[in-house]
Scaffold this motif. Structure first.
Motif, PDB file in Angstrom:
ATOM      1  N   LEU A 135      -4.981 -25.975  -0.264  1.00  0.00           N
ATOM      2  CA  LEU A 135      -6.047 -25.051  -0.644  1.00  0.00           C
ATOM      3  C   LEU A 135      -6.282 -25.090  -2.153  1.00  0.00           C
ATOM      4  O   LEU A 135      -5.384 -25.426  -2.928  1.00  0.00           O
ATOM      5  CB  LEU A 135      -5.693 -23.628  -0.212  1.00  0.00           C
ATOM      6  N   SER A 136      -7.487 -24.726  -2.545  1.00  0.00           N
ATOM      7  CA  SER A 136      -7.825 -24.701  -3.965  1.00  0.00           C
ATOM      8  C   SER A 136      -6.944 -23.693  -4.691  1.00  0.00           C
ATOM      9  O   SER A 136      -6.804 -22.544  -4.242  1.00  0.00           O
ATOM     10  CB  SER A 136      -9.291 -24.310  -4.160  1.00  0.00           C
ATOM     11  N   PRO A 137      -6.337 -24.108  -5.812  1.00  0.00           N
ATOM     12  CA  PRO A 137      -5.416 -23.200  -6.508  1.00  0.00           C
ATOM     13  C   PRO A 137      -6.156 -22.048  -7.169  1.00  0.00           C
ATOM     14  O   PRO A 137      -7.124 -22.247  -7.904  1.00  0.00           O
ATOM     15  CB  PRO A 137      -4.754 -24.115  -7.548  1.00  0.00           C
ATOM     16  N   THR A 138      -5.729 -20.842  -6.872  1.00  0.00           N
ATOM     17  CA  THR A 138      -6.236 -19.637  -7.527  1.00  0.00           C
ATOM     18  C   THR A 138      -5.043 -18.733  -7.793  1.00  0.00           C
ATOM     19  O   THR A 138      -3.958 -18.927  -7.239  1.00  0.00           O
ATOM     20  CB  THR A 138      -7.251 -18.882  -6.651  1.00  0.00           C
ATOM     21  N   ALA A 139      -5.261 -17.712  -8.608  1.00  0.00           N
ATOM     22  CA  ALA A 139      -4.194 -16.748  -8.863  1.00  0.00           C
ATOM     23  C   ALA A 139      -3.796 -16.026  -7.580  1.00  0.00           C
ATOM     24  O   ALA A 139      -2.617 -15.699  -7.378  1.00  0.00           O
ATOM     25  CB  ALA A 139      -4.640 -15.744  -9.921  1.00  0.00           C
ATOM     26  N   ASP A 140      -4.760 -15.801  -6.678  1.00  0.00           N
ATOM     27  CA  ASP A 140      -4.456 -15.128  -5.420  1.00  0.00           C
ATOM     28  C   ASP A 140      -3.591 -16.017  -4.524  1.00  0.00           C
ATOM     29  O   ASP A 140      -2.662 -15.528  -3.869  1.00  0.00           O
ATOM     30  CB  ASP A 140      -5.747 -14.751  -4.702  1.00  0.00           C
ATOM     31  N   LEU A 141      -3.886 -17.305  -4.473  1.00  0.00           N
ATOM     32  CA  LEU A 141      -3.052 -18.225  -3.697  1.00  0.00           C
ATOM     33  C   LEU A 141      -1.647 -18.298  -4.290  1.00  0.00           C
ATOM     34  O   LEU A 141      -0.654 -18.309  -3.555  1.00  0.00           O
ATOM     35  CB  LEU A 141      -3.686 -19.615  -3.669  1.00  0.00           C
ATOM     36  N   GLN A 142      -1.550 -18.343  -5.600  1.00  0.00           N
ATOM     37  CA  GLN A 142      -0.239 -18.369  -6.236  1.00  0.00           C
ATOM     38  C   GLN A 142       0.575 -17.128  -5.862  1.00  0.00           C
ATOM     39  O   GLN A 142       1.784 -17.217  -5.595  1.00  0.00           O
ATOM     40  CB  GLN A 142      -0.405 -18.454  -7.762  1.00  0.00           C
ATOM     41  N   ALA A 143      -0.074 -15.983  -5.820  1.00  0.00           N
ATOM     42  CA  ALA A 143       0.610 -14.753  -5.427  1.00  0.00           C
ATOM     43  C   ALA A 143       1.096 -14.840  -3.986  1.00  0.00           C
ATOM     44  O   ALA A 143       2.214 -14.415  -3.668  1.00  0.00           O
ATOM     45  CB  ALA A 143      -0.325 -13.560  -5.607  1.00  0.00           C
ATOM     46  N   LEU A 144       0.268 -15.384  -3.104  1.00  0.00           N
ATOM     47  CA  LEU A 144       0.659 -15.536  -1.700  1.00  0.00           C
ATOM     48  C   LEU A 144       1.888 -16.424  -1.571  1.00  0.00           C
ATOM     49  O   LEU A 144       2.778 -16.158  -0.760  1.00  0.00           O
ATOM     50  CB  LEU A 144      -0.504 -16.114  -0.898  1.00  0.00           C
ATOM     51  N   ARG A 145       1.965 -17.463  -2.368  1.00  0.00           N
ATOM     52  CA  ARG A 145       3.054 -18.432  -2.216  1.00  0.00           C
ATOM     53  C   ARG A 145       4.329 -18.028  -2.953  1.00  0.00           C
ATOM     54  O   ARG A 145       5.399 -18.562  -2.639  1.00  0.00           O
ATOM     55  CB  ARG A 145       2.601 -19.808  -2.706  1.00  0.00           C
ATOM     56  N   THR A 146       4.265 -17.129  -3.916  1.00  0.00           N
ATOM     57  CA  THR A 146       5.439 -16.872  -4.750  1.00  0.00           C
ATOM     58  C   THR A 146       5.893 -15.415  -4.766  1.00  0.00           C
ATOM     59  O   THR A 146       7.074 -15.148  -5.003  1.00  0.00           O
ATOM     60  CB  THR A 146       5.162 -17.295  -6.209  1.00  0.00           C
ATOM     61  N   GLU A 147       4.988 -14.469  -4.534  1.00  0.00           N
ATOM     62  CA  GLU A 147       5.376 -13.064  -4.627  1.00  0.00           C
ATOM     63  C   GLU A 147       5.788 -12.521  -3.258  1.00  0.00           C
ATOM     64  O   GLU A 147       5.528 -13.131  -2.227  1.00  0.00           O
ATOM     65  CB  GLU A 147       4.210 -12.239  -5.186  1.00  0.00           C
ATOM     66  N   GLU A 148       6.458 -11.371  -3.276  1.00  0.00           N
ATOM     67  CA  GLU A 148       6.772 -10.712  -2.014  1.00  0.00           C
ATOM     68  C   GLU A 148       5.480 -10.386  -1.277  1.00  0.00           C
ATOM     69  O   GLU A 148       4.438 -10.137  -1.894  1.00  0.00           O
ATOM     70  CB  GLU A 148       7.559  -9.433  -2.269  1.00  0.00           C
ATOM     71  N   LEU A 149       5.553 -10.400   0.053  1.00  0.00           N
ATOM     72  CA  LEU A 149       4.349 -10.168   0.850  1.00  0.00           C
ATOM     73  C   LEU A 149       4.123  -8.676   1.041  1.00  0.00           C
ATOM     74  O   LEU A 149       5.015  -7.960   1.511  1.00  0.00           O
ATOM     75  CB  LEU A 149       4.481 -10.843   2.214  1.00  0.00           C
ATOM     76  N   PRO A 150       2.932  -8.185   0.700  1.00  0.00           N
ATOM     77  CA  PRO A 150       2.636  -6.767   0.951  1.00  0.00           C
ATOM     78  C   PRO A 150       2.278  -6.546   2.414  1.00  0.00           C
ATOM     79  O   PRO A 150       1.484  -7.286   2.996  1.00  0.00           O
ATOM     80  CB  PRO A 150       1.426  -6.509   0.048  1.00  0.00           C
ATOM     81  N   VAL A 151       2.890  -5.551   3.011  1.00  0.00           N
ATOM     82  CA  VAL A 151       2.566  -5.178   4.391  1.00  0.00           C
ATOM     83  C   VAL A 151       2.431  -3.664   4.444  1.00  0.00           C
ATOM     84  O   VAL A 151       3.105  -2.940   3.712  1.00  0.00           O
ATOM     85  CB  VAL A 151       3.642  -5.648   5.399  1.00  0.00           C
ATOM     86  N   LYS A 152       1.541  -3.186   5.275  1.00  0.00           N
ATOM     87  CA  LYS A 152       1.417  -1.745   5.430  1.00  0.00           C
ATOM     88  C   LYS A 152       2.713  -1.175   5.997  1.00  0.00           C
ATOM     89  O   LYS A 152       3.260  -1.698   6.982  1.00  0.00           O
ATOM     90  CB  LYS A 152       0.243  -1.397   6.340  1.00  0.00           C
ATOM     91  N   ALA A 153       3.206  -0.116   5.372  1.00  0.00           N
ATOM     92  CA  ALA A 153       4.416   0.563   5.839  1.00  0.00           C
ATOM     93  C   ALA A 153       3.999   1.523   6.955  1.00  0.00           C
ATOM     94  O   ALA A 153       3.750   2.713   6.741  1.00  0.00           O
ATOM     95  CB  ALA A 153       5.088   1.295   4.688  1.00  0.00           C
ATOM     96  N   LEU A 154       3.906   1.005   8.164  1.00  0.00           N
ATOM     97  CA  LEU A 154       3.279   1.717   9.268  1.00  0.00           C
ATOM     98  C   LEU A 154       4.042   2.973   9.673  1.00  0.00           C
ATOM     99  O   LEU A 154       3.439   3.987  10.045  1.00  0.00           O
ATOM    100  CB  LEU A 154       3.133   0.767  10.457  1.00  0.00           C
ATOM    101  N   THR A 155       5.371   2.922   9.613  1.00  0.00           N
ATOM    102  CA  THR A 155       6.166   4.104   9.930  1.00  0.00           C
ATOM    103  C   THR A 155       6.045   5.149   8.825  1.00  0.00           C
ATOM    104  O   THR A 155       5.834   6.339   9.090  1.00  0.00           O
ATOM    105  CB  THR A 155       7.635   3.702  10.152  1.00  0.00           C
ATOM    106  N   LEU A 156       6.163   4.721   7.569  1.00  0.00           N
ATOM    107  CA  LEU A 156       6.024   5.642   6.444  1.00  0.00           C
ATOM    108  C   LEU A 156       4.653   6.305   6.445  1.00  0.00           C
ATOM    109  O   LEU A 156       4.525   7.502   6.133  1.00  0.00           O
ATOM    110  CB  LEU A 156       6.251   4.880   5.134  1.00  0.00           C
TER     111      LEU A 156
END
Length: 500
Positions: A456-477
């Motif tokens: 995929l074309s490199p963007t800051a958003d793609l870099q975040a997807l590949r290197t940072e922790e994944l955000p997920v909705k805290a459904l129970t919280l």
């Protein structure tokens, strides 16, 4: 045996009007308890709950220590696993096999109403599982949306439908494949956006389509007329009138996380949002279709409003089908393992490429399994995406301007320039609601994301997807502390896949 109020209530109702389903319902209860308990245990293990002090792996599972010193113990929990079941979770050595009983025993803030929701979720899931399986491939396009009884694969209130009787669930829920007779309510002085159908006008009075549950429980005292038949879709309150038009109704009931009404803000901005999103999507060269908002109308209150949308099915060519992503694993299931893996990777590459490119342009889609659909050809290959329901997307004026796109003709909650919030909207929904369930485990998700993002074309958003922790909705919280979206951050499986 029925152990809880919601289980007993549905059983008593079935005994009175559908005794033929009672045995199947009772037989489904243990599996429903284990499925909802697995979702709840996932939240207890992986979400930032304020009354949990620490978590530790043990030889036979996981231990979770509460801030008051009590100890939970249960099996290993993969946050991306689907179709899992948990037989019991121990609290200070006492086993609990029902999610509602466990939540009540925890005695934490917000636990009592959440326990009631878990009770409803379990009972309704058991009732959903009494629906006979589809006899064969879909013959009508909306039948793709009526195939799975289990709802959200990670949400502990995946089937919570408080306020719905057993008869109403059988009459209105998509997994039971009913035809629903909508109602029409006359409104004088309605707010209308777009071209309102002439058959739903009576002089200056607008006839608003209303869900029959809403008419019965919320709009008592208003004149209600017979309306057209329609087919319930994955979201239950959205229905297909035919192959051309879908109608999104207000439903003042809490299904999973939210009360499903329609705000005056949504009515006012529905058409403008649709037009803007379609213009931006045009830059993607036909890889994404936005279902157009045809019209929206309301009486100024969230419990009496409606949105008419173009059907996703109009974007299928000859020999093609439009499949909601929530049902994509079932569509791929008939393929051999190698072909299924290839098709899943093709879809992931298409979905990530489209959503990240659109995000870079300035539109963050809430691309979960209900809102995102894929056009597949005769061989089952993903060709294009279709997106519906723009009520909760986010639009970045700064990103639009950077690409020479005009500013959105609106104000309010849809506008957002913060990169973290935009990425959460896209990645939190696409990975949790679409790719995670398709992968079914952390290892498989890491391999899928690694393969799908490689070119995929490199963007800051793609870099975040590949290197940072994944955000997920805290459904129970979010159910224990209902104050908007709350987030958990899970280890990024892409890094593990790359290392392997």
């Amino acid at each position: 045996m029925c152990d809880t109020p919601a289980e007993r209530e549905l059983a008593e109702e079935l005994a009175g009007f559908r005794p033929d389903l009672t045995a199947a319902y009772l037989a489904a209860l243990p599996g429903a308890r284990a499925a909802v308990l697995a979702r709840l245990w996932r939240g207890l293990v992986h979400e930032p709950l304020p009354w949990i002090a620490d978590r530790a792996r043990g030889g036979d599972g996981l231990s979770v220590r509460l801030t008051d010193g009590r100890l939970l113990h249960g099996p290993p929990s993969d946050p991306w696993a689907t179709g899992t079941a948990v037989a019991a979770v121990e609290l200070d050595g006492v086993p609990y096999d029902h999610p509602a009983s466990l939540m009540a025993a925890l005695k934490v803030p917000g636990g009592e109403p959440f326990a009631a929701e878990l009770d409803h979720s379990t009972a309704s899931l058991a009732l959903s599982r009494t629906a006979p399986p589809p006899a064969g491939p879909p013959s009508e396009p909306w039948e793709w949306e009526q195939r799975s009884p289990d709802g959200h694969p990670y949400h502990p209130t995946c089937r919570s439908r408080p306020g719905f009787s057993a008869a109403e669930q059988l009459a209105y829920a998509p997994e039971h494949r009913p035809v629903v007779g909508l109602r029409l309510t006359p409104v004088t002085g309605a707010t209308v956006r777009g071209s309102w159908p002439s058959q739903w006008r009576d002089g200056e009075t607008v006839l608003l389509p209303v869900h029959p549950w809403q008419a019965e429980h919320v709009l008592r005292g208003r004149l209600v007329l017979p309306g057209p038949p329609a087919h319930p879709l994955l979201s239950l309150r959205t229905l297909a009138l035919d192959r051309q038009v879908h109608v999104k109704t207000a439903l003042s009931a809490r299904l999973t996380s939210q009360v499903r009404d329609i705000s005056a803000y949504s009515v006012a901005h529905a058409r403008a949002t649709s037009e803007l999103a379609a213009r931006v999507a045009d830059r993607l060269g036909g890889r994404l279709h936005i279902t157009r908002t045809l019209a929206a109308a309301g009486a100024g209150t969230p419990d009496l409003a409606v949105v008419l949308r173009e059907s996703p099915y109009v974007h299928a060519g000859t020999g093609e089908q439009v499949v909601p992503v929530a049902e994509l694993s079932g569509h791929f299931a008939s393929h051999d393992p190698h072909r299924r893996s290839a098709r899943t990777t093709e879809f992931a590459r298409l979905a990530l490429g489209v959503c990240l490119e659109l995000l870079d342009l300035g539109v963050a889609l809430e691309a979960h399994g209900q809102n995102l659909l894929v056009v597949v050809d005769r061989e089952g290959r993903p060709r294009r995406l279709v997106y519906r329901d723009l009520a909760d997307i986010r639009i970045s004026p700064a990103r639009l301007a950077r690409h020479g796109l005009p500013a959105p003709p609106m104000t309010g909650r849809l506008l957002e320039d913060d990169p973290t919030a935009l990425r959460r909207k896209v990645l939190g929904c696409l990975v949790t609601g679409a790719l995670g369930p398709l992968a079914g485990s952390t290892a498989e998700l890491g391999a899928l994301l690694e393969a799908a993002t490689r070119d995929l074309s490199p963007t800051a958003d793609l870099q975040a997807l590949r290197t940072e922790e994944l955000p997920v909705k805290a459904l129970t919280l979010m159910r224990l502390s209902p104050a908007g979206d709350r987030w958990a951050h899970l280890p990024n499986p892409v890094r593990g896949a790359a290392e392997r």
